[in-house]
Design a protein around this motif. Structure first.
Motif, mmCIF file in Angstrom:
data_model
loop_
_atom_site.group_PDB
_atom_site.id
_atom_site.type_symbol
_atom_site.label_atom_id
_atom_site.label_comp_id
_atom_site.label_asym_id
_atom_site.label_seq_id
_atom_site.Cartn_x
_atom_site.Cartn_y
_atom_site.Cartn_z
ATOM 1 N N VAL A 77 0.252 -1.124 0.294
ATOM 2 C CA VAL A 77 -0.587 -0.108 0.173
ATOM 3 C C VAL A 77 0.667 1.491 0.285
ATOM 4 O O VAL A 77 2.378 1.488 0.482
ATOM 5 C CB VAL A 77 -0.221 0.216 1.157
ATOM 6 C CG1 VAL A 77 -1.624 0.899 1.388
ATOM 7 C CG2 VAL A 77 -1.885 -1.097 1.797
ATOM 8 N N GLU A 78 0.118 2.282 -1.225
ATOM 9 C CA GLU A 78 1.277 3.403 -0.849
ATOM 10 C C GLU A 78 0.429 4.682 0.560
ATOM 11 O O GLU A 78 -0.177 4.443 0.944
ATOM 12 C CB GLU A 78 0.522 4.291 -1.803
ATOM 13 C CG GLU A 78 0.925 4.409 -2.733
ATOM 14 C CD GLU A 78 1.210 5.455 -4.044
ATOM 15 O OE1 GLU A 78 1.911 5.727 -4.716
ATOM 16 O OE2 GLU A 78 -0.032 6.261 -3.521
ATOM 17 N N CYS A 79 1.467 4.663 1.229
ATOM 18 C CA CYS A 79 1.773 5.878 2.371
ATOM 19 C C CYS A 79 1.417 6.986 1.652
ATOM 20 O O CYS A 79 1.149 7.401 0.338
ATOM 21 C CB CYS A 79 2.163 5.841 3.219
ATOM 22 S SG CYS A 79 4.339 6.720 2.445
ATOM 23 N N SER A 80 1.005 8.230 2.247
ATOM 24 C CA SER A 80 0.273 9.498 1.975
ATOM 25 C C SER A 80 1.485 9.996 1.008
ATOM 26 O O SER A 80 1.632 11.491 1.197
ATOM 27 C CB SER A 80 0.221 9.897 3.628
ATOM 28 O OG SER A 80 1.159 10.212 3.983
ATOM 29 N N LYS A 81 3.025 9.602 1.307
ATOM 30 C CA LYS A 81 4.338 9.903 0.813
ATOM 31 C C LYS A 81 3.878 9.934 -0.652
ATOM 32 O O LYS A 81 4.646 10.349 -1.256
ATOM 33 C CB LYS A 81 4.997 9.724 1.386
ATOM 34 C CG LYS A 81 5.586 10.277 2.858
ATOM 35 C CD LYS A 81 5.418 11.633 2.714
ATOM 36 C CE LYS A 81 5.818 12.129 4.033
ATOM 37 N NZ LYS A 81 5.032 13.767 4.792
ATOM 38 N N HIS A 82 3.192 9.070 -1.217
ATOM 39 C CA HIS A 82 3.437 8.408 -2.554
ATOM 40 C C HIS A 82 4.737 8.294 -3.323
ATOM 41 O O HIS A 82 5.119 8.455 -4.178
ATOM 42 C CB HIS A 82 2.331 9.372 -3.743
ATOM 43 C CG HIS A 82 0.739 10.097 -2.777
ATOM 44 N ND1 HIS A 82 0.068 8.888 -2.590
ATOM 45 C CD2 HIS A 82 0.469 10.399 -2.212
ATOM 46 C CE1 HIS A 82 -1.293 9.272 -1.738
ATOM 47 N NE2 HIS A 82 -0.861 10.169 -1.712
ATOM 48 N N GLN A 83 5.598 7.144 -2.679
ATOM 49 C CA GLN A 83 6.401 6.880 -2.985
ATOM 50 C C GLN A 83 7.501 5.714 -3.525
ATOM 51 O O GLN A 83 8.321 5.672 -3.265
ATOM 52 C CB GLN A 83 8.207 8.124 -2.219
ATOM 53 C CG GLN A 83 7.743 9.380 -2.454
ATOM 54 C CD GLN A 83 8.709 10.424 -1.582
ATOM 55 O OE1 GLN A 83 8.896 9.602 -1.146
ATOM 56 N NE2 GLN A 83 8.663 11.754 -1.911
ATOM 57 N N GLY A 84 5.772 4.953 -3.670
ATOM 58 C CA GLY A 84 6.308 3.226 -3.956
ATOM 59 C C GLY A 84 4.881 2.381 -2.589
ATOM 60 O O GLY A 84 4.976 3.592 -2.413
#
Ligand SMILES: [Zn+2]
Length: 172
Positions: A77-84
């Motif tokens: 799952v992507e976290c709120s940083k959206h970097q993988g």
């Protein structure tokens, strides 16, 4: 979604876009008639620009998750940083292998994603070759989650040989 006052939508990027377009056609106002808190995208890749466009359109955070019918949630799952994708290490063991030799590759090298499910009882998968390409990194994510980060790099077989090198297109 309007009738049931849905707050979460899980779908593909193209369908999320189609739903927004169709809502306009039917006079359904997004943000008023449908108030989503979160959209989870899966099933097909899309650029971060397209993801941001969907966020504007729907007025909520849009994140990806990576999974398959055979293995359930794989990369996670992507976290709120959206970097993988943070790998769901309690659910699966994920390896990156050289698709030709089967050799396990270290962090940072792109190869085929191989999944072993750790919690599935009915249909466990042992070293299932997903056909997807990706690379693993140790997490240095600002969100503080220490789970490894997976970066998807498209489908195995989608790469083009060019002068002896393998050209892998970006995740579409
Ligand atoms: Zn993170």
């Amino acid at each position: 979604m309007k009738e049931y006052q849905a707050t979460v939508l899980t779908t593909t990027p193209s369908y999320a876009s189609l739903l927004a377009e169709e809502s306009e056609k039917y006079g359904i106002e997004i943000g008023k008639d449908i108030k989503l808190k979160k959209i989870w995208l899966t099933g097909e890749g899309c650029s971060s620009t397209f993801r941001q466009r969907l966020e504007k359109w729907w007025g909520c955070e849009v994140s990806f998750f990576y999974g398959s019918t055979e293995c359930g949630v794989i990369g996670g799952v992507e976290c709120s940083k959206h970097q993988g994708y943070h790998v769901m290490e309690g659910h699966i063991k994920l390896e990156i292998i050289d698709p030709d030799s089967g050799e396990v590759l270290p962090y940072g090298q792109t190869g085929e994603i191989v999944v072993t499910t750790l919690l599935r009882e009915g249909m466990p998968m042992v070293r299932y070759r997903s056909g997807d390409l990706g690379k693993l990194q140790k997490s240095q994510c600002d969100c503080g989650i220490a789970l490894d980060v997976l970066e998807l790099r498209g489908k195995n077989g989608a790469h083009a040989p060019h002068r002896g090198m393998r050209i892998i297109p970006p995740h579409l």
